[in-house]
Design a protein around this motif. Structure first.
Motif, PDB file in Angstrom:
ATOM      1  N   PHE A  81       0.837  -1.207   0.000  1.00  0.00           N
ATOM      2  CA  PHE A  81       0.000   0.000   0.000  1.00  0.00           C
ATOM      3  C   PHE A  81       0.875   1.262   0.000  1.00  0.00           C
ATOM      4  N   ILE A  82       1.838   1.309   0.891  1.00  0.00           N
ATOM      5  CA  ILE A  82       2.711   2.493   0.989  1.00  0.00           C
ATOM      6  C   ILE A  82       3.622   2.606  -0.229  1.00  0.00           C
ATOM      7  N   LEU A  83       4.157   1.479  -0.685  1.00  0.00           N
ATOM      8  CA  LEU A  83       5.071   1.516  -1.813  1.00  0.00           C
ATOM      9  C   LEU A  83       4.370   1.961  -3.089  1.00  0.00           C
ATOM     10  N   THR A  84       3.144   1.559  -3.298  1.00  0.00           N
ATOM     11  CA  THR A  84       2.420   1.935  -4.512  1.00  0.00           C
ATOM     12  C   THR A  84       2.177   3.438  -4.560  1.00  0.00           C
ATOM     13  N   TYR A  85       1.744   4.008  -3.457  1.00  0.00           N
ATOM     14  CA  TYR A  85       1.509   5.458  -3.433  1.00  0.00           C
ATOM     15  C   TYR A  85       2.819   6.233  -3.588  1.00  0.00           C
ATOM     16  N   THR A  86       3.873   5.767  -2.951  1.00  0.00           N
ATOM     17  CA  THR A  86       5.156   6.477  -3.029  1.00  0.00           C
ATOM     18  C   THR A  86       5.709   6.467  -4.444  1.00  0.00           C
ATOM     19  N   SER A 115      -4.941  12.517 -13.155  1.00  0.00           N
ATOM     20  CA  SER A 115      -6.241  12.328 -12.504  1.00  0.00           C
ATOM     21  C   SER A 115      -6.747  10.892 -12.696  1.00  0.00           C
ATOM     22  N   ILE A 116      -6.605  10.371 -13.925  1.00  0.00           N
ATOM     23  CA  ILE A 116      -7.066   8.999 -14.190  1.00  0.00           C
ATOM     24  C   ILE A 116      -6.232   7.983 -13.419  1.00  0.00           C
ATOM     25  N   LEU A 117      -4.915   8.151 -13.452  1.00  0.00           N
ATOM     26  CA  LEU A 117      -4.044   7.205 -12.745  1.00  0.00           C
ATOM     27  C   LEU A 117      -4.271   7.253 -11.246  1.00  0.00           C
ATOM     28  N   GLY A 118      -4.477   8.433 -10.697  1.00  0.00           N
ATOM     29  CA  GLY A 118      -4.729   8.547  -9.260  1.00  0.00           C
ATOM     30  C   GLY A 118      -6.023   7.858  -8.845  1.00  0.00           C
ATOM     31  N   SER A 119      -7.067   7.975  -9.689  1.00  0.00           N
ATOM     32  CA  SER A 119      -8.335   7.306  -9.370  1.00  0.00           C
ATOM     33  C   SER A 119      -8.182   5.784  -9.395  1.00  0.00           C
ATOM     34  N   ILE A 120      -7.415   5.268 -10.366  1.00  0.00           N
ATOM     35  CA  ILE A 120      -7.212   3.813 -10.462  1.00  0.00           C
ATOM     36  C   ILE A 120      -6.438   3.301  -9.257  1.00  0.00           C
ATOM     37  N   VAL A 121      -5.399   3.988  -8.861  1.00  0.00           N
ATOM     38  CA  VAL A 121      -4.603   3.554  -7.714  1.00  0.00           C
ATOM     39  C   VAL A 121      -5.420   3.594  -6.433  1.00  0.00           C
ATOM     40  N   ASP A 122      -6.217   4.636  -6.254  1.00  0.00           N
ATOM     41  CA  ASP A 122      -7.056   4.740  -5.047  1.00  0.00           C
ATOM     42  C   ASP A 122      -8.092   3.614  -4.991  1.00  0.00           C
ATOM     43  N   ALA A 123      -8.748   3.361  -6.116  1.00  0.00           N
ATOM     44  CA  ALA A 123      -9.772   2.312  -6.127  1.00  0.00           C
ATOM     45  C   ALA A 123      -9.159   0.951  -5.854  1.00  0.00           C
ATOM     46  N   PHE A 124      -7.991   0.666  -6.431  1.00  0.00           N
ATOM     47  CA  PHE A 124      -7.356  -0.633  -6.262  1.00  0.00           C
ATOM     48  C   PHE A 124      -6.909  -0.848  -4.816  1.00  0.00           C
ATOM     49  N   LEU A 125      -6.155   0.088  -4.284  1.00  0.00           N
ATOM     50  CA  LEU A 125      -5.590  -0.113  -2.945  1.00  0.00           C
ATOM     51  C   LEU A 125      -6.650  -0.005  -1.854  1.00  0.00           C
ATOM     52  N   ILE A 126      -7.548   0.941  -1.960  1.00  0.00           N
ATOM     53  CA  ILE A 126      -8.579   1.084  -0.928  1.00  0.00           C
ATOM     54  C   ILE A 126      -9.530  -0.118  -0.961  1.00  0.00           C
ATOM     55  N   GLY A 127      -9.844  -0.601  -2.179  1.00  0.00           N
ATOM     56  CA  GLY A 127     -10.690  -1.795  -2.277  1.00  0.00           C
ATOM     57  C   GLY A 127     -10.027  -3.017  -1.674  1.00  0.00           C
ATOM     58  N   CYS A 128      -8.729  -3.183  -1.942  1.00  0.00           N
ATOM     59  CA  CYS A 128      -8.014  -4.333  -1.365  1.00  0.00           C
ATOM     60  C   CYS A 128      -7.972  -4.245   0.156  1.00  0.00           C
ATOM     61  N   MET A 129      -7.751  -3.088   0.674  1.00  0.00           N
ATOM     62  CA  MET A 129      -7.696  -2.942   2.131  1.00  0.00           C
ATOM     63  C   MET A 129      -9.060  -3.194   2.775  1.00  0.00           C
ATOM     64  N   PHE A 130     -10.102  -2.730   2.112  1.00  0.00           N
ATOM     65  CA  PHE A 130     -11.441  -2.960   2.666  1.00  0.00           C
ATOM     66  C   PHE A 130     -11.787  -4.453   2.676  1.00  0.00           C
ATOM     67  N   ILE A 131     -11.469  -5.139   1.566  1.00  0.00           N
ATOM     68  CA  ILE A 131     -11.739  -6.581   1.505  1.00  0.00           C
ATOM     69  C   ILE A 131     -10.880  -7.327   2.517  1.00  0.00           C
ATOM     70  N   LYS A 132      -9.648  -6.856   2.670  1.00  0.00           N
ATOM     71  CA  LYS A 132      -8.757  -7.506   3.638  1.00  0.00           C
ATOM     72  C   LYS A 132      -9.300  -7.376   5.054  1.00  0.00           C
ATOM     73  N   MET A 133      -9.836  -6.233   5.381  1.00  0.00           N
ATOM     74  CA  MET A 133     -10.373  -6.039   6.736  1.00  0.00           C
ATOM     75  C   MET A 133     -11.670  -6.807   6.968  1.00  0.00           C
ATOM     76  N   SER A 134     -12.507  -6.908   5.933  1.00  0.00           N
ATOM     77  CA  SER A 134     -13.800  -7.577   6.087  1.00  0.00           C
ATOM     78  C   SER A 134     -13.769  -9.048   5.705  1.00  0.00           C
ATOM     79  N   GLN A 135     -12.609  -9.554   5.322  1.00  0.00           N
ATOM     80  CA  GLN A 135     -12.537 -10.956   4.902  1.00  0.00           C
ATOM     81  C   GLN A 135     -12.763 -11.884   6.090  1.00  0.00           C
ATOM     82  N   PRO A 136     -13.694 -12.880   5.967  1.00  0.00           N
ATOM     83  CA  PRO A 136     -13.978 -13.782   7.095  1.00  0.00           C
ATOM     84  C   PRO A 136     -13.048 -14.996   7.129  1.00  0.00           C
ATOM     85  N   LYS A 137     -11.790 -14.783   6.748  1.00  0.00           N
ATOM     86  CA  LYS A 137     -10.874 -15.922   6.732  1.00  0.00           C
ATOM     87  C   LYS A 137     -10.599 -16.427   8.132  1.00  0.00           C
TER      88      LYS A 137
END
Length: 425
Positions: free
Chosen positions: A12-17, A91-113
């Motif tokens: 997450f941090i490396l992608t934004y940096t 603007s387009i690249l920033g939206s794609i990166v935000d959707a990808f990383l924020i979506g992964c983090m949300f799924i990771k937190m809500s995953q019932p593994k």
């Protein structure tokens, strides 16, 4: 999503940096190629981006644009068309990166593994008698206090087989009924439950016996699905049992006990089993043995043996009759008299056996007095007695007296008495 949290945060941090540094470098390259870095403090010159004169200033401009902070000190001018194109791409690249990383983090937190890891299955499956039927059993339990909503369990049998047409199926999937027809597959999983599959004629294990398990190769896949009560996410837990993990003639230890008015669950005995008396035969073999030992088949078998014996006796007697001298055969009236007599006796015996083969209702009807056989006997006795009585009446008086017919003569008219006396004289 399935990585550990430390690796997930690092990505997450490396992608934004990397994205920020790349876009800041692009703005710096545009300023460098246009010569804005050398003329940044010239008021008469219009640069591509105002107040960008080195790489840190280009990086700050990108952060302000991406985060929509907008301090108002750095901005794009209308003299730089390449800057406008780069702004759209940013603007387009920033939206794609935000959707990808924020979506992964949300799924990771809500995953019932982790919730699936708290659903427990027994290490072995067991086959033994339950309610008078051979049953395949395994145990499932819930280690958390939170309830699994709409928990449902399914079982699949993976086994290779060959069709009658010669087609080979290496991993054929067959369904094991664990209560689908009765609703027993819908679990109320508040305590450890024993899941049962009754082995009957519809089961794939209809031919399975203790001896055949040593050569069989199969795998039972168990799938437990449910909704996590706290998050509402669907959770699925799976396990499997191979032929080596199925114990014949075993039963699970009880894990629930009543102590001080409450039920207590002892998970230390969750996987423990103990041996119980279980027939080593398959359900198919047991049904065949039951049919062989049925009393309904025994009379038919005995009757067939007796018929064979009677036929053998008749054949033996026929041989004896043919060995008699011709004079003795003539005395009997005909040479085949013994054969006819024996055939008559054999037909009567066959009728008796056929009566034993009839159902019970027909046997009762045939045993009622006044049937055709008894009527036939009574008719023959009457036919034999009537000519005897007539012949006695026709005899002279002396002979009637000798034959016991004196009483009948006393009842005759005088004319008939005279006729009888004249005939006698």
């Amino acid at each position: 999503v399935d990585l550990k949290w430390r690796w997930n945060l690092f990505i997450f941090i490396l992608t934004y940096t990397v994205a920020w540094l790349f876009m800041a470098s692009m703005w710096w390259v545009i300023a460098y190629m246009r010569g804005d870095l050398n003329k940044a403090h010239d008021d008469s010159y219009t640069p591509c981006v105002a107040n960008v004169y080195n790489f840190p200033s280009a990086f700050l401009f990108f952060i302000e644009t991406e985060a929509t902070i907008g301090y108002g000190y750095r901005y794009i001018t209308d003299k730089c068309p390449e800057g406008i194109i780069l702004f759209l791409f940013q603007s387009i690249l920033g939206s794609i990166v935000d959707a990808f990383l924020i979506g992964c983090m949300f799924i990771k937190m809500s995953q019932p593994k982790k919730r699936a890891e708290t659903l427990m299955f027994s290490e072995h499956a067991a086959i033994s008698m339950r309610d008078g039927k051979l049953t395949l059993m395994f145990r499932v339990g819930n280690l958390r206090n939170s309830h699994m909503v709409s928990a449902q369990i399914r079982c699949k049998l993976l086994k290779s087989r060959q069709t009658p047409e010669g087609e080979f199926l290496p991993l054929d999937q067959l369904e094991l009924d664990v209560g689908f027809s009765t609703g027993a597959d819908q679990l109320f999983l508040v305590s450890p439950l024993t899941i049962c599959h009754v082995i009957d004629a519809k089961s794939p294990f209809y031919d399975l016996s203790q001896r055949s398990m040593q050569t069989e190769q199969f795998e039972i896949v168990v799938i437990l699905e449910g909704i996590v009560e706290t998050t509402g996410m669907t959770c699925q837990a799976r396990t499997s049992y191979t032929e080596d993990e199925v114990l014949w003639g075993h039963r699970f230890f009880p894990v629930i006990s009543l102590e001080e008015g409450f039920f207590k669950v002892d998970y230390s005995q969750f996987h423990a089993t103990f041996e119980v008396p279980t027939p080593p035969y398959s359900v198919k073999e047991q049904e065949e043995m039951l049919l062989m030992s049925s009393p309904l088949i025994a009379p038919a078998v005995s009757n067939s043996k007796e018929r064979n014996n009677s036929v053998e006796c008749l054949d033996g007697l026929d041989e004896v009759g043919t060995k008699l001298p011709s004079k003795l055969q003539k005395i009997t009236g005909r040479e085949d008299f013994p054969k006819k007599l024996l055939r008559m006796s054999s037909t009567t015996s066959e009728k008796a056996y056929s009566m034993g083969d009839l159902p019970m209702k027909l046997q009762r009807i045939s045993s009622v007095p006044g049937n055709s056989e008894e009527k036939l006997v009574s008719k023959t006795t009457k036919m034999m007695s009537d000519p005897i009585s007539q012949s006695v009446a026709d005899l002279p008086p002396k002979l009637q007296k000798l034959s016991g017919g004196g009483r009948m003569e006393g009842n005759l008219p005088p004319k008939l008495r005279k006729m009888n006396s004249d005939r006698f004289t």
